[in-house]
Write a protein that holds these residues in place. Sequence first.
Motif, PDB file in Angstrom:
ATOM      1  N   ALA A  63      55.941 -33.954  75.695  1.00 22.56           N
ATOM      2  CA  ALA A  63      55.995 -34.819  77.045  1.00 22.56           C
ATOM      3  C   ALA A  63      54.989 -36.356  76.708  1.00 22.56           C
ATOM      4  N   LEU A  64      53.819 -36.583  75.449  1.00 23.44           N
ATOM      5  CA  LEU A  64      53.417 -37.297  75.382  1.00 23.44           C
ATOM      6  C   LEU A  64      53.622 -38.038  74.090  1.00 23.44           C
ATOM      7  N   GLY A  65      55.087 -37.417  73.074  1.00 23.69           N
ATOM      8  CA  GLY A  65      56.018 -38.164  72.249  1.00 23.69           C
ATOM      9  C   GLY A  65      55.216 -38.581  71.105  1.00 23.69           C
ATOM     10  N   ILE A  66      53.981 -37.216  70.347  1.00 25.98           N
ATOM     11  CA  ILE A  66      53.175 -36.982  69.964  1.00 25.98           C
ATOM     12  C   ILE A  66      54.428 -35.946  68.381  1.00 25.98           C
ATOM     13  N   LEU A  67      55.109 -34.658  69.663  1.00 27.34           N
ATOM     14  CA  LEU A  67      56.316 -34.645  68.944  1.00 27.34           C
ATOM     15  C   LEU A  67      57.420 -34.884  68.996  1.00 27.34           C
ATOM     16  N   PRO A  68      58.301 -34.045  68.542  1.00 28.45           N
ATOM     17  CA  PRO A  68      59.795 -34.195  68.475  1.00 28.45           C
ATOM     18  C   PRO A  68      60.461 -33.546  69.546  1.00 28.45           C
ATOM     19  N   ASP A  69      61.500 -33.505  70.492  1.00 30.91           N
ATOM     20  CA  ASP A  69      61.820 -32.787  71.381  1.00 30.91           C
ATOM     21  C   ASP A  69      63.163 -32.406  70.676  1.00 30.91           C
ATOM     22  N   HIS A  70      63.772 -31.219  70.056  1.00 33.83           N
ATOM     23  CA  HIS A  70      64.946 -31.321  69.532  1.00 33.83           C
ATOM     24  C   HIS A  70      65.980 -30.466  70.736  1.00 33.83           C
ATOM     25  N   GLY A  71      65.577 -30.728  72.193  1.00 36.39           N
ATOM     26  CA  GLY A  71      66.207 -30.135  73.004  1.00 36.39           C
ATOM     27  C   GLY A  71      66.004 -29.137  73.747  1.00 36.39           C
ATOM     28  N   PHE A  72      64.797 -29.205  73.201  1.00 39.83           N
ATOM     29  CA  PHE A  72      64.028 -27.524  74.462  1.00 39.83           C
ATOM     30  C   PHE A  72      64.382 -28.038  75.665  1.00 39.83           C
ATOM     31  N   ALA A  73      64.059 -26.669  75.898  1.00 41.13           N
ATOM     32  CA  ALA A  73      64.278 -26.745  77.588  1.00 41.13           C
ATOM     33  C   ALA A  73      62.674 -26.688  78.572  1.00 41.13           C
ATOM     34  N   PRO A  74      63.153 -27.528  79.646  1.00 42.08           N
ATOM     35  CA  PRO A  74      62.089 -27.558  80.434  1.00 42.08           C
ATOM     36  C   PRO A  74      61.212 -27.175  79.848  1.00 42.08           C
ATOM     37  N   ALA A  75      59.518 -27.760  79.779  1.00 40.15           N
ATOM     38  CA  ALA A  75      58.849 -26.451  78.859  1.00 40.15           C
ATOM     39  C   ALA A  75      57.313 -26.753  80.030  1.00 40.15           C
TER      40      ALA A  75
END
Length: 268
Positions: A98-110
Amino acid sequence: MAEILRTRPLLGTFVEISATGGEALVMDAVSAAFAVVEAIHKSLSFQSPESDLTRLNLADGAWATMPRDAVRVIRLARAMTRASGGLFNATLGGQMVALGILPDHGFAPACSRGSADDIEINGNSVRLRRGILLTLDGIAKGYAVDRAVAVLKRHGAWGGAVNAGGDLRVFGNARAPISIRQGESFVPAGILADGAIASSGGQQAEDGRFRGRIVGDTLPALRTMTVMAAQAWRADALTKVACLSAGDGARDLIGRLGGQLIGDAQAQ
């Protein structure tokens, strides 16, 4: 006696492996050690959309079969999350995405964070509850250092060192001078023998597949913490605990968790 030193880009940094021993075995020992580091690099990178860790995080609460080393790291991370009262927390992946520190690989809402109880392990299968995302970062890097040392020993190396971006472990007849960061300078702090050392700061450079960033509800003033321990995975994990610990109790807490705090330098 032969001595060899090799460096390769792995784990989001440069990994340096050195070993001494019989001339015929040293090269094979170092090559085998790098192979183990590379396997862990590929398996546990949050950055990679193809890693075993990403596959687990995309499983949406279902059981996922994981390699042995991956399960071992997850067990260690869960145990340290629990033992530190959540100061070390392996379930912050949702917050870091959410902070943009790590990439989103298409995860469901976490969830932004979870607890050790949200990580279930059954043999070589792992399940994540409540929509958490697991991030292993430094503990995986430290574990890779420890596994590389184990491989060097198994191949008959008399001594050596593995250094992965400051996660350093030495064994046998090897010795390494160590320093503690104070502001923009480094102060000598002795010699490391048959042990490991790691340092972390309140904020870290984000590089490569194993990004370093400490997040918490009440992050103290930026400081660099250095911890010694028998294993590199433990030293690395405990630097995060130290950075998030308040007051003079940090040293005692690190001691109870199996480390020795040797640095508490305020960054300038």
